[in-house]
Design an enzyme around this catalytic site. Structure first.
Site, PDB file in Angstrom:
ATOM      1  N   LYS A   1      -5.383  -0.684  11.533  1.00 59.95           N
ATOM      2  CA  LYS A   1      -4.971   0.217  12.624  1.00 59.95           C
ATOM      3  C   LYS A   1      -6.035   1.274  12.915  1.00 59.95           C
ATOM      4  O   LYS A   1      -6.425   1.482  14.061  1.00 59.95           O
ATOM      5  CB  LYS A   1      -3.654   0.953  12.273  1.00 59.95           C
ATOM      6  CG  LYS A   1      -2.481   0.075  11.969  1.00 59.95           C
ATOM      7  CD  LYS A   1      -1.239   0.891  11.634  1.00 59.95           C
ATOM      8  CE  LYS A   1      -1.350   1.689  10.359  1.00 59.95           C
ATOM      9  NZ  LYS A   1      -1.441   0.884   9.122  1.00 59.95           N
TER      10      LYS A   1
ATOM     11  N   ARG B   1       6.854   5.253  11.743  1.00 55.93           N
ATOM     12  CA  ARG B   1       6.967   4.374  10.576  1.00 55.93           C
ATOM     13  C   ARG B   1       8.422   4.180  10.164  1.00 55.93           C
ATOM     14  O   ARG B   1       8.679   3.451   9.197  1.00 55.93           O
ATOM     15  CB  ARG B   1       6.226   4.996   9.402  1.00 55.93           C
ATOM     16  CG  ARG B   1       4.794   4.484   9.222  1.00 55.93           C
ATOM     17  CD  ARG B   1       4.135   5.373   8.190  1.00 55.93           C
ATOM     18  NE  ARG B   1       3.182   4.748   7.363  1.00 55.93           N
ATOM     19  CZ  ARG B   1       1.860   4.941   7.463  1.00 55.93           C
ATOM     20  NH1 ARG B   1       1.351   5.671   8.426  1.00 55.93           N
ATOM     21  NH2 ARG B   1       1.056   4.392   6.599  1.00 55.93           N
TER      22      ARG B   1
ATOM     23  N   ARG C   1     -11.384  -0.225   0.714  1.00 53.91           N
ATOM     24  CA  ARG C   1     -11.656   0.706   1.821  1.00 53.91           C
ATOM     25  C   ARG C   1     -12.478   1.904   1.334  1.00 53.91           C
ATOM     26  O   ARG C   1     -12.230   2.458   0.277  1.00 53.91           O
ATOM     27  CB  ARG C   1     -10.328   1.205   2.395  1.00 53.91           C
ATOM     28  CG  ARG C   1     -10.484   2.330   3.402  1.00 53.91           C
ATOM     29  CD  ARG C   1      -9.252   2.588   4.231  1.00 53.91           C
ATOM     30  NE  ARG C   1      -8.007   2.517   3.512  1.00 53.91           N
ATOM     31  CZ  ARG C   1      -6.816   2.343   4.113  1.00 53.91           C
ATOM     32  NH1 ARG C   1      -6.728   2.242   5.424  1.00 53.91           N
ATOM     33  NH2 ARG C   1      -5.713   2.289   3.394  1.00 53.91           N
TER      34      ARG C   1
ATOM     35  N   ARG D   1     -10.008   6.679  -0.990  1.00 54.21           N
ATOM     36  CA  ARG D   1      -8.777   7.470  -0.942  1.00 54.21           C
ATOM     37  C   ARG D   1      -8.019   7.368  -2.261  1.00 54.21           C
ATOM     38  O   ARG D   1      -7.977   6.313  -2.873  1.00 54.21           O
ATOM     39  CB  ARG D   1      -7.877   6.958   0.187  1.00 54.21           C
ATOM     40  CG  ARG D   1      -8.211   7.562   1.536  1.00 54.21           C
ATOM     41  CD  ARG D   1      -7.534   6.862   2.677  1.00 54.21           C
ATOM     42  NE  ARG D   1      -6.114   6.628   2.486  1.00 54.21           N
ATOM     43  CZ  ARG D   1      -5.329   6.062   3.407  1.00 54.21           C
ATOM     44  NH1 ARG D   1      -5.836   5.692   4.571  1.00 54.21           N
ATOM     45  NH2 ARG D   1      -4.055   5.869   3.171  1.00 54.21           N
TER      46      ARG D   1
ATOM     47  N   ARG E   1       3.133   1.186  -1.347  1.00 50.17           N
ATOM     48  CA  ARG E   1       3.113   1.442   0.104  1.00 50.17           C
ATOM     49  C   ARG E   1       3.541   0.197   0.882  1.00 50.17           C
ATOM     50  O   ARG E   1       4.209   0.302   1.911  1.00 50.17           O
ATOM     51  CB  ARG E   1       1.708   1.891   0.538  1.00 50.17           C
ATOM     52  CG  ARG E   1       1.411   3.325   0.072  1.00 50.17           C
ATOM     53  CD  ARG E   1      -0.067   3.618  -0.028  1.00 50.17           C
ATOM     54  NE  ARG E   1      -0.734   3.530   1.251  1.00 50.17           N
ATOM     55  CZ  ARG E   1      -2.053   3.367   1.385  1.00 50.17           C
ATOM     56  NH1 ARG E   1      -2.819   3.272   0.325  1.00 50.17           N
ATOM     57  NH2 ARG E   1      -2.578   3.314   2.583  1.00 50.17           N
TER      58      ARG E   1
HETATM   59  P1  ADP Z   1      -5.033   0.901   8.352  1.00 48.67           P
HETATM   60  O1  ADP Z   1      -5.438   2.069   9.224  1.00 48.67           O
HETATM   61  O2  ADP Z   1      -4.137  -0.070   9.063  1.00 48.67           O
HETATM   62  O3  ADP Z   1      -4.472   1.318   7.013  1.00 48.67           O
HETATM   63  P2  ADP Z   1      -7.923   0.429   8.169  1.00 48.67           P
HETATM   64  O4  ADP Z   1      -8.353   0.350   9.591  1.00 48.67           O
HETATM   65  O5  ADP Z   1      -8.276   1.655   7.413  1.00 48.67           O
HETATM   66  O6  ADP Z   1      -6.352   0.067   8.035  1.00 48.67           O
HETATM   67  O7  ADP Z   1      -8.511  -0.876   7.439  1.00 48.67           O
HETATM   68  C1  ADP Z   1      -8.259  -1.105   6.042  1.00 48.67           C
HETATM   69  C2  ADP Z   1      -9.521  -1.696   5.390  1.00 48.67           C
HETATM   70  O8  ADP Z   1      -9.702  -3.031   5.869  1.00 48.67           O
HETATM   71  C3  ADP Z   1     -10.810  -0.942   5.727  1.00 48.67           C
HETATM   72  O9  ADP Z   1     -11.639  -0.964   4.597  1.00 48.67           O
HETATM   73  C4  ADP Z   1     -11.408  -1.744   6.902  1.00 48.67           C
HETATM   74  O10 ADP Z   1     -12.836  -1.648   6.920  1.00 48.67           O
HETATM   75  C5  ADP Z   1     -10.943  -3.157   6.576  1.00 48.67           C
HETATM   76  N1  ADP Z   1     -10.636  -3.959   7.770  1.00 48.67           N
HETATM   77  C6  ADP Z   1     -10.108  -3.529   8.940  1.00 48.67           C
HETATM   78  N2  ADP Z   1      -9.952  -4.562   9.799  1.00 48.67           N
HETATM   79  C7  ADP Z   1     -10.385  -5.668   9.139  1.00 48.67           C
HETATM   80  C8  ADP Z   1     -10.495  -7.065   9.495  1.00 48.67           C
HETATM   81  N3  ADP Z   1     -10.098  -7.510  10.696  1.00 48.67           N
HETATM   82  N4  ADP Z   1     -10.996  -7.914   8.558  1.00 48.67           N
HETATM   83  C9  ADP Z   1     -11.375  -7.456   7.335  1.00 48.67           C
HETATM   84  N5  ADP Z   1     -11.308  -6.176   6.948  1.00 48.67           N
HETATM   85  C10 ADP Z   1     -10.818  -5.279   7.836  1.00 48.67           C
HETATM   86  P1  AMP Z   2      -2.110   6.192   6.266  1.00 46.66           P
HETATM   87  O1  AMP Z   2      -3.379   6.989   6.379  1.00 46.66           O
HETATM   88  O2  AMP Z   2      -1.547   5.831   7.595  1.00 46.66           O
HETATM   89  O3  AMP Z   2      -2.276   4.994   5.351  1.00 46.66           O
HETATM   90  O4  AMP Z   2      -1.032   7.149   5.597  1.00 46.66           O
HETATM   91  C1  AMP Z   2      -1.242   7.686   4.292  1.00 46.66           C
HETATM   92  C2  AMP Z   2       0.054   8.311   3.787  1.00 46.66           C
HETATM   93  O5  AMP Z   2       0.423   9.424   4.632  1.00 46.66           O
HETATM   94  C3  AMP Z   2       1.276   7.406   3.773  1.00 46.66           C
HETATM   95  O6  AMP Z   2       1.351   6.568   2.623  1.00 46.66           O
HETATM   96  C4  AMP Z   2       2.403   8.452   3.810  1.00 46.66           C
HETATM   97  O7  AMP Z   2       2.586   9.068   2.547  1.00 46.66           O
HETATM   98  C5  AMP Z   2       1.832   9.503   4.771  1.00 46.66           C
HETATM   99  N1  AMP Z   2       2.167   9.181   6.178  1.00 46.66           N
HETATM  100  C6  AMP Z   2       1.311   8.842   7.176  1.00 46.66           C
HETATM  101  N2  AMP Z   2       1.975   8.617   8.324  1.00 46.66           N
HETATM  102  C7  AMP Z   2       3.295   8.800   8.055  1.00 46.66           C
HETATM  103  C8  AMP Z   2       4.483   8.683   8.818  1.00 46.66           C
HETATM  104  N3  AMP Z   2       4.465   8.327  10.117  1.00 46.66           N
HETATM  105  N4  AMP Z   2       5.667   8.958   8.192  1.00 46.66           N
HETATM  106  C9  AMP Z   2       5.701   9.318   6.917  1.00 46.66           C
HETATM  107  N5  AMP Z   2       4.627   9.414   6.120  1.00 46.66           N
HETATM  108  C10 AMP Z   2       3.415   9.163   6.684  1.00 46.66           C
END
Ligand code: ADP
Ligand code: AMP
Length: 217
Positions: free
Chosen positions: A13, A88, A127, A160, A171
């Protein structure tokens, strides 16, 4: 254009939302990023959010809805925004509907990046984020040219605290229980689009751009 980016933790995302935000010059609103900044700054919100985040749980709805309501009222959201990681829960989705109708806006599309659960732990654990500009990398799928150094700004990369296999597992179970029901919620609202997130980052971007062209037009 009011876009919601949906998908399980690690689906991609944030990676894709950042590209859309740049291309369409609209803000990327990531509740996860907002909470992480608050934790880093040690604010009251950060203190509230920290224990939930490190346990892999959701921050309570009333807190999360409050920060999104305030953020969407800012003037930079007037010509649109992309929500990344919100809503969410069904309660958050209901609240978002109310916030948008109060602002006289509608959801343009809810785009779900669909990735099988079996791929997500590796995505999360690998990541890496830039401490300076927030760019996202992956040690295997999107590695920086120089290990631990951001290609974009030269900043140092970090992992992270919640990107461990254990917290990712938690999660993902929270996602299944609380967030996956939003797929049917938005399908019923007629705004739902799904993209195959197993493709490469650039192939997902291409698929997204096609969806957004139809939303715009
Ligand atoms: P989210 O915001 O949904 O938690 P991220 O955009 O941070 O996910 O992506 C999670 C991890 O996967 C990051 O390390 C990113 O570089 C990697 N990633 C994102 N899209 C892809 C993809 N299409 N294929 C492989 N790895 C990906
Ligand atoms: P993310 O960066 O989207 O992976 O979110 C990291 C963490 O932030 C999650 O595991 C939750 O603890 C909190 N968080 C982010 N977005 C939300 C949401 N919409 N509702 C509740 N908790 C959230």
């Amino acid at each position: 254009m009011q876009i919601i980016m949906m998908g399980a933790p690690g689906a991609g995302k944030g990676t894709q939302a950042a590209k859309i935000a740049t291309k369409y010059e609209i803000p990327q609103i990531s509740t996860g990023d907002m909470f992480r900044s608050a934790v880093a700054e040690g604010t009251e919100l950060g203190k509230q959010a920290k224990e939930y985040m490190s346990a892999g749980k959701l921050v309570p709805d009333e807190v999360t809805i409050g920060i999104v309501r305030e953020r969407l009222a800012k003037s930079d959201c007037e010509k649109g925004f992309i929500l990344d990681g919100f809503p969410r829960t069904v309660e958050q989705a209901d609240a978002l509907g109310k916030i948008l109708s109060d602002l006289g806006k509608e959801i343009s599309a809810v785009i779900n990046i669909d990735v099988p659960l079996s791929d997500l732990i590796e995505r999360g654990v690998g990541r890496r984020i830039c401490k300076s500009c927030g760019a996202t990398y992956h040690i295997k799928f999107n590695a920086p040219v120089k290990e631990n150094v951001c290609d974009a700004c030269g900043g140092e990369l970090y992992q992270r605290a919640d990107d461990t296999a254990e917290t990712m597992t938690k999660r993902l179970s929270v996602y299944e229980a609380s967030t996956r029901p939003l797929i049917d919620y938005y399908k019923n609202a007629g705004v739902y689009v799904e993209i195959d997130g197993r493709q490469s980052i650039s192939a997902v971007t291409e698929a997204l751009n096609k969806v957004l062209l139809s939303v715009e037009g």
